[in-house]
Enzyme design. Structure first.
Site, short mmCIF file in Angstrom:
data_model
loop_
_atom_site.label_atom_id
_atom_site.label_comp_id
_atom_site.label_asym_id
_atom_site.label_seq_id
_atom_site.Cartn_x
_atom_site.Cartn_y
_atom_site.Cartn_z
N CYS A 1 64.73 -25.54 11.00
CA CYS A 1 63.75 -26.52 10.52
C CYS A 1 62.35 -26.09 10.94
CB CYS A 1 63.99 -27.93 11.03
SG CYS A 1 65.60 -28.58 10.62
N ARG B 1 62.73 -20.71 8.54
CA ARG B 1 63.38 -21.51 9.57
C ARG B 1 64.46 -22.44 9.00
NH1 ARG B 1 60.49 -21.53 14.26
NH2 ARG B 1 61.59 -23.39 14.92
N TRP C 1 67.00 -27.18 7.80
CA TRP C 1 68.27 -26.45 7.87
C TRP C 1 69.27 -27.47 8.39
CZ3 TRP C 1 72.01 -25.03 11.47
CH2 TRP C 1 72.86 -23.99 11.10
N ASN D 1 62.12 -31.40 14.40
CA ASN D 1 62.87 -30.15 14.49
C ASN D 1 63.61 -30.18 15.82
OD1 ASN D 1 63.80 -27.49 14.53
ND2 ASN D 1 61.86 -26.71 15.34
N GLY D 2 64.94 -30.08 15.76
CA GLY D 2 65.73 -30.10 16.99
C GLY D 2 66.99 -30.91 16.74
N GLU E 1 75.51 -3.30 13.76
CA GLU E 1 74.28 -3.87 13.23
C GLU E 1 74.22 -3.74 11.70
OE1 GLU E 1 72.11 -5.84 13.85
OE2 GLU E 1 70.40 -5.38 12.58
N LYS F 1 73.97 -6.61 8.84
CA LYS F 1 72.86 -6.65 7.88
C LYS F 1 73.41 -6.79 6.47
CE LYS F 1 70.34 -7.16 9.71
NZ LYS F 1 69.73 -7.51 10.95
N GLU G 1 75.19 -10.33 5.87
CA GLU G 1 74.40 -11.56 5.91
C GLU G 1 73.50 -11.74 4.69
OE1 GLU G 1 71.34 -12.06 8.96
OE2 GLU G 1 71.21 -9.90 9.18
N HIS H 1 94.35 1.77 15.09
CA HIS H 1 95.07 0.73 15.84
C HIS H 1 95.17 -0.58 15.05
CE1 HIS H 1 95.32 3.31 19.31
NE2 HIS H 1 94.04 3.62 19.13
N LYS I 1 66.25 -18.43 10.40
CA LYS I 1 65.81 -17.36 11.31
C LYS I 1 65.89 -17.76 12.77
CE LYS I 1 63.17 -13.46 11.73
NZ LYS I 1 64.21 -12.46 11.57
C1 F6R Z 1 70.45 -11.04 11.96
C2 F6R Z 1 69.63 -11.86 12.82
C3 F6R Z 1 70.29 -12.69 13.85
C4 F6R Z 1 69.41 -12.81 15.09
C5 F6R Z 1 70.02 -13.81 16.07
C6 F6R Z 1 69.20 -13.92 17.34
O1 F6R Z 1 69.68 -10.28 11.08
O2 F6R Z 1 68.43 -11.90 12.68
O3 F6R Z 1 71.55 -12.22 14.18
O4 F6R Z 1 69.28 -11.56 15.68
O5 F6R Z 1 70.09 -15.07 15.47
O6 F6R Z 1 67.91 -14.34 17.08
P1 F6R Z 1 66.76 -14.14 18.13
O7 F6R Z 1 66.52 -12.68 18.29
O8 F6R Z 1 65.56 -14.84 17.52
O9 F6R Z 1 67.22 -14.77 19.41
#
Ligand code: F6R
Length: 607
Positions: A2, A27, A74, A100-101, A482, A486, A489, A505, A602
């Site tokens: 949010c 957000r 969100w 927000n929260g 990673e 990517k 997601e 395995h 995010k």
């Molecule tokens: C994936 C991604 C998330 C963040 C995770 C931690 O692309 O961005 O997996 O890495 O939510 O977020 P931060 O770094 O803001 O604590």
């Protein structure tokens, strides 16, 4: 999760609020709404969907008021819907609130308010807030006292903006464990969850600490602590350009952020390597202290955790201290063995991730020193940690993290050398060689970014696949993890990463004809072993895709992408780049929204 925006000034509030929300959509983006004080009524416009839908709502363009609040959501409590969208009002429509929260005790508060004849029209936790404020207001308290009393009843996290139809020139804001920044210019006062939403209007910012309140009127801002004692707060200039928060000529933020990496890596290095010894402005540790450290924990979530995995062996090798990398949401609940001989490093791009902050607080309570590595200036984690270091990658707005990850890797690698330099655990010559290579990384990343056609063609071949597998050994495995994250997601393709030696395995049972298996092969000591594993999947019909800096016989594989060479410690910073680009173009081929993938946000401020 949010984003909130607020404005009180001499301009029409609505366009400022809507522009701010657009910048905060990273957000959360399942519903959006605004409330503007129009003469003596609170005009609310809200609906489910993106901010661009909000702009088309009836009557929104005729809102003239100069005081307003806004929210992009969100969903946590209650599905995305018009009723659940913010702003929320109390039953008498005297107060409007954006939040927000998460209010953890909202059920008890609902029951209490229900017993006092308040009704609820949404499934949210947030709707209790305006009603609780009204409850105290109706008992004869003034606006700020009513807000203050209501906040004392709230358990959980909040960043709040509140307006009252009886107070035409007043906006109250407060926060606890959720971000909130106040900006000013000659045109008014601006509020947001994050600086990028306001940078077009001002560079002059003030950050509230937990439970502080600001009473904003047309010509004044007063600050209070949680007992309504008046306090002084400073505004300071934040050097951030409006361009750094815009897409510029790029189609998407993610692409822009991928292409920013040569520069963001340079910014991360900053002045740290300029002198004879490594220097961090905000982190000074002594030999006496570091010599007491028996164990380092690196704790984070998602991509940030992968960055931790990508430096663990380097810390261990250079500093001779065992390093354990943990997922914050696991670490905090498993009673880890921590004492004053433990050093805990927390990585968080946003600096707001609830699990990471809780994990940090836990280590502090057990006597360990804590270092936060974050990208967001003044984010919550910087206030909790004993030390913080900024990655200085610039605003990362796309939900999928790219430049923050490479900057985290670069910064943590410099930190490992910083420790080693102090502890004298590796020779001066070796440290100089390592520093020199770090300074070459951004050029090597740039080389890849100038050579993406082959990856674009690969994207066309795999965008319609159901599954993609990533394999690698050692640091290559961390990049596999990673890269799989990517791809899944943003493209929603099922992708999994395995340590190459683990395939046999179990997971190899999933390999069938034409399943893409992407292998990362950069370590000369492990290359032959990984190539044998690739051979095993080729035998079972897989399409073999190899990202490598080794001299391999390319004709043995379906697709080979060569990356520049670097020291083995730094390969993740290079090998991840083509795989970020691949995830991006696969998603574009599928016609999906790269910057705002489904179900995600995010900044993950929920536990
Ligand atoms: C994936 C991604 C998330 C963040 C995770 C931690 O692309 O961005 O997996 O890495 O939510 O977020 P931060 O770094 O803001 O604590």
């Amino acid at each position: 999760m949010c984003g909130i925006v607020g404005y009180l000034g001499n301009k029409k509030a609505c366009p400022i609020l809507v522009n701010g929300l657009k910048k905060l959509e990273y957000r959360g983006y399942d519903s959006a709404g605004i409330c503007v004080l129009e003469k003596n009524t609170l005009a609310v416009k809200k609906d489910k969907g993106r901010v661009k839908n909000l702009e088309t709502l009836d009557g929104i363009n005729s809102l003239e008021g100069t005081l307003g609040i806004a929210h992009t959501r969100w969903a946590t409590h209650g599905k995305p819907s018009k009723d659940n969208a913010h702003p929320h009002m109390d039953n008498s429509k005297t107060f409007a609130v954006v939040h927000n929260g998460i209010i953890e005790n909202f059920k008890e508060l609902r029951e209490f308010l229900g017993n006092n004849n308040y009704k609820f029209y949404s499934e949210t936790d947030s709707e209790v807030i305006p009603n609780l404020i009204h409850y105290y207001y109706s008992k004869g308290n003034n606006f700020i006292k009513s807000v203050n009393l209501a906040c004392k009843d709230l358990k959980g996290s909040y960043a709040l903006e509140i307006i009252c139809k009886n107070e035409p020139d007043t906006l109250i804001v407060t926060r606890k464990d959720s971000p909130l920044v106040i900006g000013t210019s000659e045109n008014g006062t601006y509020i947001s969850s994050d600086i990028p939403a306001l940078i077009a209007y001002t560079n002059n910012f003030c950050f509230l600490n937990d439970t502080e309140l600001a009473l904003i009127t047309k010509n004044n801002i007063e600050f209070f602590d949680c007992n309504l004692n008046s306090i002084n707060k400073e505004f300071s200039n934040v050097e951030l350009s409006a361009e750094s928060c815009d897409k510029g000529n790029f189609e998407d933020y993610m692409l822009k952020e991928i292409y920013e990496q040569p520069n963001s890596i340079r910014e991360t290095i900053g002045n740290t390597l300029n002198g004879e010894k490594i220097v961090f402005d905000t982190l000074q540790l002594s030999k006496k202290y570091l010599s007491t450290i028996k164990q380092i924990y690196i704790v984070a979530c998602g991509t940030a955790m992968h960055a931790g995995l990508g430096v663990k062996p380097n810390f261990e090798k250079f500093c001779n201290i065992p390093v354990c990398v943990d997922i914050a949401s696991e670490f905090r609940y498993r009673n880890p063995l921590i004492d004053e001989n433990t050093l805990c490093i927390y990585i968080s791009q946003s600096g707001e991730t609830a699990d990471t902050i809780a994990a940090l607080k836990l280590a502090k309570s057990k006597g360990a020193k804590t270092i936060a590595v974050t990208n967001v200036i003044e984010s919550s984690i910087t206030r909790e940690a004993d030390y913080f270091v900024y990655t200085h990658a610039g605003p990362e707005i796309a939900v999928a993290s790219t430049k923050a990850y490479t900057s985290q890797l670069v910064l943590l690698n410099i930190m490992a050398l910083y420790f080693a330099e102090i502890l004298e655990t590796i020779s001066k010559e070796e440290i100089n060689k390592l520093k020199k290579e770090i300074l070459l990384l951004s050029k090597k990343v740039d080389e890849i970014l100038k050579n993406t056609d082959k990856i674009k063609r690969l994207a066309k071949q795999i965008y319609n696949k159901r599954d993609v597998f990533f394999i690698g050994r050692g640091l290559d495995h961390t990049v596999a993890l990673e890269s799989a994250l990517k791809l899944k997601e943003i493209s929603y393709i099922h992708s999994e990463a395995y340590a190459a030696g683990e395939l046999k395995h179990g997971p190899i049972a999933l390999i069938e004809k034409n399943v893409p298996v992407i292998s990362i092969v950069t370590n000369p000591d492990l290359a032959d072993k990984t190539i044998s594993n690739i051979q095993e999947v080729i035998t079972r019909g897989a399409t073999s895709i190899v990202i490598t800096n080794q001299n391999i016989n390319e004709s043995n594989f379906d697709f080979v992408y060569k990356i520049p060479e670097t020291l083995e410690y730094y390969t993740p910073i290079i090998s991840v780049i083509p795989l970020q680009i691949l995830a991006y173009y696969v998603t574009k081929e599928k016609g999906l929204d790269v910057d705002k993938p489904r179900n995600l946000a995010k900044s993950v401020t929920v536990e």
